[in-house]
Structures are given as structure tokens and as C-alpha cells.
Design an enzyme around this catalytic site. Structure first.
Site, short mmCIF file in Angstrom:
data_model
loop_
_atom_site.label_atom_id
_atom_site.label_comp_id
_atom_site.label_asym_id
_atom_site.label_seq_id
_atom_site.Cartn_x
_atom_site.Cartn_y
_atom_site.Cartn_z
N HIS A 249 0.78 -1.34 0.03
CA HIS A 249 -0.15 0.07 -0.15
C HIS A 249 0.85 1.24 -0.01
O HIS A 249 0.40 2.12 0.63
CB HIS A 249 -1.10 0.17 1.35
CG HIS A 249 -2.15 -1.06 1.06
ND1 HIS A 249 -3.25 -0.82 0.45
CD2 HIS A 249 -2.05 -2.42 1.57
CE1 HIS A 249 -3.98 -1.96 0.52
NE2 HIS A 249 -3.24 -2.90 1.03
N ASP B 251 -0.89 -5.41 5.87
CA ASP B 251 -1.96 -5.90 5.27
C ASP B 251 -1.70 -6.08 3.81
O ASP B 251 -1.20 -5.31 3.17
CB ASP B 251 -3.43 -5.39 5.60
CG ASP B 251 -3.38 -3.85 5.01
OD1 ASP B 251 -2.34 -3.14 5.11
OD2 ASP B 251 -4.33 -3.27 4.35
N GLU B 252 -2.22 -7.30 3.16
CA GLU B 252 -2.36 -7.24 1.69
C GLU B 252 -0.97 -7.22 0.98
O GLU B 252 -0.93 -6.71 0.15
CB GLU B 252 -3.29 -6.38 0.98
CG GLU B 252 -4.88 -6.70 1.70
CD GLU B 252 -5.83 -5.74 0.91
OE1 GLU B 252 -6.65 -6.27 0.43
OE2 GLU B 252 -5.42 -4.60 0.66
N VAL B 253 0.08 -7.82 1.60
CA VAL B 253 1.38 -7.77 0.97
C VAL B 253 1.23 -8.83 -0.03
O VAL B 253 0.84 -9.93 0.03
CB VAL B 253 2.44 -8.20 2.20
CG1 VAL B 253 3.78 -8.55 1.42
CG2 VAL B 253 2.57 -7.39 3.44
#
Lengths: 542, 542
Positions: free
Chosen positions: B252, B317-319
Site C-alpha cells: 500500500h 496488510d495485503e502484502v
């Protein structure tokens, strides 16, 4: 000075994308014209509608410095002329605003000098003024019109382009409706279908039956007076917008029972309201009682005069048979009248109320159930508004009736907000939420090939039912999603070359329209992260 | 004068229902006390937090004349005394605001005379002041407190009760955040989890790396300066609200590439961004480059000092592994360093950034992937915020970590608004919309029976991701749904008798809270038709 080459642009390049809805013919050149302060000249006119619009757009132009989000880095290197003003000519002095009104206009913006707007009616001029205002863009503080000279020839595909607003479940102040009318004019919408009354409240003054509002409005301050209605009709007309009132009968009328319980059936049955109505509170006019029909005709006579439009909407949706078949008075009546039944009573009721509309020299409009789910055969001039099924549109025109398309599956703006019965943790009945892309992709003409039948598709309306809406959320529920419908209803689904416009192609222009509305004081919700708005195409699904 | 009988009220009767969230102990009598203009007396205090709150609530009380919708016809026949004022005493002068802060208070409102508020800390006093303000109700112009004498003993079930707000996808002006903090205080929420930065923009000033905001904020006016942040921290603290900043790393982070592309991987891959990120634009810190880790530590050091709270949120998150495994620099690095791989690089990165947080004597908070979807073992003091799966909460505490519950399936306020990729006519990934009932029904303690593990459930946060939100819709997206979470987080799921509160039971009080917020300037959306709010129970599903 550069030479200008006019070219018919079928697919408008992104850089041109500030006009919404897109004009039918949009020819552009290669010049950039400076437009620091173009003056609008209405010419000699006695039309207060035109002079009012000129004042309004003069003010918008004096204030607005619009830059589309994808142009946030755009700079203008030089200009090839100056736009000094806009002259307007209107051919006809007829200011009748109706389904048949000509809204066409021709707009020419030269590379230098005066722009020219020609229209057959003052309402066409309003549409052209909106387009003119949208051609002005500002880059690094410099206002210009790009791609001059511009030649636009424009007119709508559908003559009835509307928003249906429910002001009964929750109330909206007059200023909310005025702001909605402003926003509608920015999108060339021309019908406010005012679903003014429903089961929950009667928020409009009645002179014939004053207690209706006294007992039925949520409060004296949550009521539209005659003066409010007249002001709104004028406000709308000044923007080329008709107000079609709906007084929904015989269902959705619980609130009448606050004043006249003796003419009602199944009033607020609890707890099993769902056996009697689509939502609480239940209640329908008792069609076995002549006084109920008399009351309905009184309502038509009163509000058919207050509201000046030639169309009067009679509702007729979600009529519940249990409400009558289990009503003691109806049971008694039917026992005493062999040969009659609930269906024949309903036919008789519809016959009388449709006659009442005709006697006012008006056209009735009604929800599709009157045509498809009753034994009544409406007069052939009745306008049928469909909502239950997308196929109801072809089915309506196949029967020779005119259709206004409001399919819940695509055009209901309240859907997808979850259930609102406090003990039910479920989804909304018309889940999911209708995105602007979904609305844009809907085609009111789908599955209709017969040219005569296609002509019977006269309109489209998005609808906001207000179980979960009020003043706090009005703008964001309507905009920019109503804009998506507005373009398909004005410009059609395809361009001049027959290419069907895709949501990916129009997204950049749609962003512009959303940001323009926000700048004009409309709280339209964002479509995407601003990063996506600034980088057209970068947020498309691969 | 009537004799008062005190009684422990487990299920608060509807008529009592104006306090939200409901206090733990709420004993009431039978009298009605007139309260025309109670004065708040903070006693001798040097606390600017307390005197500020007294001024604030003094103003609210001087203006507010609250009547709940279901009381629209209620009249008061007589009163049995007059409430002259409220005296406050605070035991401790310690004004530390942290997870451990005592927010308890005891409030006594007699039938006649002076009410008394006692708290261990000034923050408990703030909570009591809010409760006191909510006890005042107005009927036909007469302000009273009903059911006096009242004895309240109150404290929260969860010490961390928050809203996560994403200010990167779209920007919110400072005044929006201040209004949100106001509304949070009306609901006794105490954590603003400020998801300040994400891929799309970097809207906060940086002194260490000034170009981050210069190149990363949407515009100079869409940036929070140091002064803005400091003002917001003070504004929040004055309301007993902590601000926990999140600087989401290593994913992100596309926007960092506007300034330091050399430390980034998979920057804005197009058109197949979905191979590299959950949403466009793709981009992650390049964990094979020491400079990327150095940069992350610089960010932690800078903002860990600017933000005063003892918790610092590292994101995580969401790597996306493809982003690195297909990055030429990462490939080269791994080829030169046998035995290492993407997972070991990530462990090394996490170790360093968590160390950096510890060096600031702060506690790290991170999304659940750091714990469940990497090989890193976070320090045991790390607070794990779960979102992917409701079972992640029991799974987190079973591993001995503290959990803050933000399950997307119940607490994501952006869900159900449809897709936002313009060429995709589908639903939102976390469809459907989370209604207030659905939020209220979620239990952060579900499936956790072990008392020691239950103690590790320290908080709950609803989250507003801002792909489809900005200033135009902020209030309505948050409120009153965040209020639903606020009650379950403060009061717990059950009353003193162990009865689990149902949404049907609390709907009337929830309406009150919604209308109170609207009266205080918060654009909270309506839950139902006003008719339903006025007729509790009449709109329940049979």
C-alpha cells in the site's frame, strides 16, 4: 492563428470530455479559445424563463472555474481567440412544458468572438445554456474553451427523463427539492415524479380535506403548503422540469386512516402486517365503499388542479388482495352483491379514478400492476411505469401502451442498503446496490425491435424510495448515479456511428460531471479514489 | 412529592431509552425532575480538559432540546423537583490517555437539587458528562429528567473502541475529522485509528522527507500539516480520544514512488495490476533494498514522534509476493544471497520496523497478516487487528496476542456499495452492506471461552475505507452504524442479568441516538421511515 478543421467526432476523445450528457452531434476543431468572462445575451425577449436562466447561468459562469480531475496537470500554452459572449435566439414563444416539448438546440462556439445558441423553444435554450456552461474549463487559472470551433446539434432520445422522489417515508424540506431540481437541470433531466404521499405520511396541504395533512404530516413543519408546491412548480418550470405528482391509490394509503378510518381496510394490522402490505403500516382504501372512491376522486380533483402538469400519476402499485378479502365490510358487501368480487371492485375503482383524471383533461400514469396485475384495461393513453421486471417494458409497448422504465433491478437508488426492519439482519429486497455502471448499462429499449413499439418507450426514471433516506443523504443517494441514467436517456446508448458507449469510456466525463456538481453545491458521492479520477483507465479491471 | 423507589433495571424500559451506549448499572426511580437550565460545576480544577468539556457540554445543554421520535406525543403532567446543576469530582490528576486509562464514572441525578458525577480520571468525567447530557429530554417545550432519582455506575467492556478512517484514497478536511471526533465522543468511542497514508496519496506533511507530501498529497490544500495533526491530537484528547496513526508498510505504498522510485517494487503495473496488488495502483517497498527499510524506519521515527499515542500501527496488510518475486532487483539480490528468499526478507523487514517502534518506547499494532500470513513472529506486546476472518479473533488470542476486532464481514462500513472499477458492473468484494443490526449482532468475544484469552480481546473498530467516500458522505457512512458498534463495545452484548440485547429492543434508543446526533450537526443517516421511529415495534418483521 491556426486553421480550424471541423471533424465529426464519434467517440469524443478524453480531452474533450466535459459535457454530460454527451451531445448527439459534437463537431470540434483544434483551437483553444480564451474565455475570461463571456457575457450571455438573451436578445430581445419577454420570457421570464429565459431571462431567469440567463441570470442563473451568468452567475454560474462568473463563479465557476472548473477543472476536471484528469486535467489536474493540464496547462494551456496559448490561445487562438477570445470568446466574448453567447447570443441566444428562440424561435417559438410557446412555453408549454409537456411530454411533446421540443428541447433541441444548436450551439456554435467559434474560435473567436460570439457564440450562438439557437433553439425552437425556451426549454431547448435552457439545455443549450447548460452545455455552454460545461464547455468552459479552467487550467492554471486561465479559463478557455478547448477544441474550438465547436458545432453542436442536440436533442434527447427520450422525452421523459426523470427522478422519482418519495417524500412520505421521510420528509425533505423545500430547499432539498430545489437543490435536486438544480442538479437535474445540470443533467438535462426534465421530470420530477413527486411520489408525494404514501402510507407513512401525508406531507401536503389539503384544502378540500384539511385534516389529511393536519393528521398525516409528520409535523406542521414537515408539510408542503400550497404555496410551497406552487413555488416548486415554478422553480422546476424555470429549469425546464415538469413536476408529475403521484397520489398512490388504492394501496399505500394507511395515513388516510388517521382522518377517515371509515373508508379504509386493514389499517395497521399488527404484528402480521406482511400478510396485508409490502411494508408497514398496512392500509388500503376500502373499494367496497363508495365514499372511498369519492375520496379518491376528491384527491384527484384537488391535486389535479394544484399540480399544473398534464400528467397525473395514480400509483396503483402493490395492491394487496388479503387486505380486502379479509375485511369484514368487504365480505359483507360481496355477500350482498353476488357476481361481484374483489377484482371487479378494483376494476370499478380504477374506472372511476381514471375517468376523473380524464375529466380534468389530463393523462393518467400508473405503475405496471394496473396493466398487468388487475383485470382493468386502462385507457390507451395511460402511461405505464414499469418496475417489477425489465421485461415489463417490452410487454407494455407490445400491448400498445406508452412505457416509462424504472426497473428496480437497475434504477432503484435505495437498493443495497440492507434491510430496515430492526429485528431482521438481512439484505434489502432489491439487493445489491445499483452502481452508476450498472445504471449506465441498462437499456430501456432492450428486446424491443419493432419501430412503432420503440416509439412507445417514452421515458426513464430512477427512483429514490425513502425508507432509509432523508435530508442527510439525499444528494449522495441521487448523484452521480442519476447522471448515469440521464446520459443514456438523453444521448441514447450508442453514438452516431452505432458504437455502444462503455462505462470505461465515459468514466472520465462522468467524474467531471460529479466534480462539477460538487462545485455547484450538490453533495454527489465520489465514484472512486481521486487517484483513479486523475488517471483515467488506470483503475480498470484488466 | 412522591416517594422514590430505586430499582435495578436490567432491561431498560423503552421510556427510559435515551442513553447510548446503555450504562452498565442504571437504577431509576419514578419521579420526573424539571431541568430548565442545570449548571455544570467542575469544582476546583486545573485541568483544561475538564474545563473545556464543561464549556462544551454547557453549550450543548444550553442549546439542545431533545425529544426522541417515539416521544413525539409525550407530555409531562407534573414534575417532582428541579435539577439545579451537576457537580463533578475527579479523583486523580493523572491525565495520561492510553489503553489502560480508567473511564469509569458514577452519576447520581436526584429528584431535586444537584446531580453528582464522580470519576477516577478526567476521561471518566467526560463519559459521565455525555451521559448526563443524554438524560435531558424535552416535552412540549419543558425540559426534564425522567425516572429520577437515577444512579448510574458505568465503565466500558472494551478499552479500545474505535473508528478506522482512511484519508488516502480520498481526502477529508480537518473540520470533517473534528466533527467525527465530536460524534465519537457522543458515542463514548475512544480511538481514532487514522489510516492516514495509503497507495493513492500521502496527505501528511513530512519534515524528514518533505517531498513525500509535496509529490504525494493530492494538492497542497489536501494535506495535513504538522500543526493540523497536533491540533487534531489535542482536539481528540480533549474528548478522551486517542489518535493511533497507521503508516501502512511494506504494501500500500505506491505513492512513495512519486518521490523515491528507487526503493519501490512493481510500481503501478498496468494493466494487470491485480497480479501485484489488491487494488490499483500497485507498489511496495522493495524489501531487498536496505534503503527501503531505512526509509520505513525514518517514517516510524518521524511520525512516531509527531503522534503522541503509545501505539503505532505498522499496517502489514495485503502484502503481495508477486510484486517482489518478479522484481528484477529482488531476483538479482536473491541470486546473490543463497538461503534467503522473499519470506526471509520480509521477516527481516518486520524485525527492523518493529524494533524501531520499540526503540520509541511504543507498542506496535498491525493487521492480522503479519501474524498469520508471514513467517515473522511479532513481539508479544503487538496488538493484532483482525479483518479477514471472524475466527481470526479467537486465533489471535489463542496465540497469546491482544486482538482488536475489525472483521470485514461485520465492521467494514464501505461494503455493499458496489464495485468501483469503471469497467466492472459487479458487487463490492465485501458485499453486502453492513446494517446497524448486523453490526450490533457481531460479538468480538464469539467462540472465546477461556477467561485469559477473553482478556486479550481489547478492542473493536469499525473501518471506513474511502474508495467510495469523501467529505460528501462521511457522516452518513459512519453514523449511526458506528454507534451500534459503540454500544456493544462499551456495554457488552448482554445486560446485568445475562440477557443478550436484541436489535429490536434497542432500536428505539438507537433512533434517539441518531436523531440526537443529527441535532448536534452530525449527518447521520436515517434508519427507517420516521413513522417507524415513532412507533417502536410496528416495523418489526413478524
Amino acid at each position: 492563428m491556426r486553421l480550424c478543421s471541423l471533424s465529426l467526432v464519434g467517440l469524443v476523445p478524453l480531452a474533450l470530455g466535459s459535457v454530460w450528457p454527451i451531445p448527439v452531434v459534437f463537431q470540434t476543431g483544434n483551437s483553444t479559445t480564451s474565455a475570461p468572462s463571456p457575457q450571455i445575451n438573451p436578445g430581445y425577449t419577454t420570457s421570464s424563463i429565459l431571462t431567469g436562466a440567463v441570470t442563473r447561468y451568468g452567475k454560474i459562469i462568473s463563479i465557476e472555474r472548473f477543472t476536471g480531475p484528469s486535467d489536474y496537470k493540464t496547462t494551456i500554452s496559448g490561445t487562438q481567440g477570445t470568446l466574448t459572449g453567447l447570443s441566444i435566439s428562440v424561435a417559438s414563444s410557446d412555453e408549454t412544458l409537456a411530454l411533446e416539448t421540443d428541447e433541441s438546440y444548436v450551439l456554435d462556439v467559434p474560435q473567436n468572438g460570439q457564440a450562438k445558441l439557437q433553439a425552437k423553444t425556451v426549454y431547448g435554450a435552457l439545455r443549450g445554456l447548460e452545455t455552454f456552461s460545461q464547455l468552459l474549463e479552467t487550467f492554471s487559472g486561465k479559463r478557455v474553451v478547448r477544441n474550438t470551433p465547436i458545432h453542436i446539434e442536440d436533442k434527447p432520445v427520450l422525452p421523459h427523463r426523470g427522478i422519482s422522489l418519495d417524500t412520505s417515508r421521510n420528509f425533505y424540506p423545500v430547499k432539498d427539492i430545489e437543490r435536486t431540481l438544480d442538479a437535474m437541470s445540470y443533467n438535462k433531466l426534465n421530470v420530477l415524479h413527486w411520489h408525494i404521499v404514501d402510507a407513512q405520511s401525508w406531507p401536503v396541504e389539503s384544502i378540500t380535506n384539511p385534516d389529511l395533512a393536519k393528521n398525516g404530516a409528520y409535523s406542521p413543519s414537515m408539510m408542503y403548503s400550497y404555496a410551497d408546491v406552487q413555488e416548486l412548480i415554478k422553480y422546476a418550470r424555470d429549469r425546464g422540469i415538469r413536476i408529475i405528482p403521484e397520489f398512490d391509490i388504492p394501496g399505500h394509503t394507511y395515513i388516510v386512516g388517521n382522518t377517515y378510518p371509515e373508508i379504509m381496510s386493514c389499517l395497521n394490522k399488527q404484528p402480521n402486517w406482511d400478510h396485508f402490505a409490502a411494508e408497514p403500516p398496512s392500509g388500503q382504501l376500502n373499494i367496497a365503499k363508495p365514499k372511498a372512491t369519492d375520496f379518491a376522486i376528491e384527491v384527484i380533483n384537488e391535486y389535479g388542479r394544484l399540480f399544473t402538469d398534464s400528467v397525473f400519476h395514480l400509483g396503483g402499485d402493490e395492491v394487496n388482495r388479503n387486505c380486502w378479502s379479509e375485511d369484514p365490510d368487504v365480505i359483507r358487501y360481496l355477500a350482498a352483491h353476488p357476481g361481484e368480487d374483489v377484482e371487479s371492485l378494483l376494476v370499478s375503482f380504477y374506472t372511476k379514478v381514471h375517468d376523473a383524471v380524464h375529466k380534468l383533461k389530463k393523462t393518467a400514469m400508473s405503475w405496471e400492476e394496473t396493466l398487468f396485475h388487475s383485470k382493468y384495461v386502462p385507457p390507451k393513453d395511460t402511461i405505464i411505469q414499469t418496475w417489477i421486471d425489465e421485461n415489463s417494458i417490452p410487454n407494455t409497448v407490445a400491448k400498445g401502451y406508452r412505457s416509462v422504465a424504472s426497473p428496480a433491478s437497475s434504477y432503484y437508488l435505495d437498493c443495497g442498503h440492507g434491510a430496515w426492519l430492526p429485528n431482521f439482519d438481512g439484505n434489502s429486497w432489491c439487493d445489491p446496490f445499483k452502481t452508476w455502471m450498472h445504471i449506465y448499462n441498462f437499456d430501456p429499449f432492450a428486446n424491443i425491435t419493432n419501430p412503432a413499439q420503440r416509439k412507445l418507450v417514452i421515458g426513464a426514471e430512477v427512483a429514490l424510495w425513502s425508507e432509509q433516506s432523508d435530508s442527510t443523504v439525499l444528494d449522495a443517494r441521487l448523484w452521480p448515479r442519476a447522471s448515469a441514467m440521464a446520459e443514456t436517456a438523453w444521448s441514447g446508448k450508442t453514438d452516431a456511428k452505432g458504437h455502444k458507449r462503455t462505462t470505461a469510456e465515459v468514466a472520465d466525463r462522468m467524474h467531471n460531471q460529479r466534480f462539477r456538481m460538487v462545485g455547484r453545491g450538490i453533495g454527489a458521492e465520489p465514484m472512486q479514489p481521486l487517484w483513479c479520477a486523475r488517471n483515467p483507465g488506470a483503475c480498470n479491471l484488466p
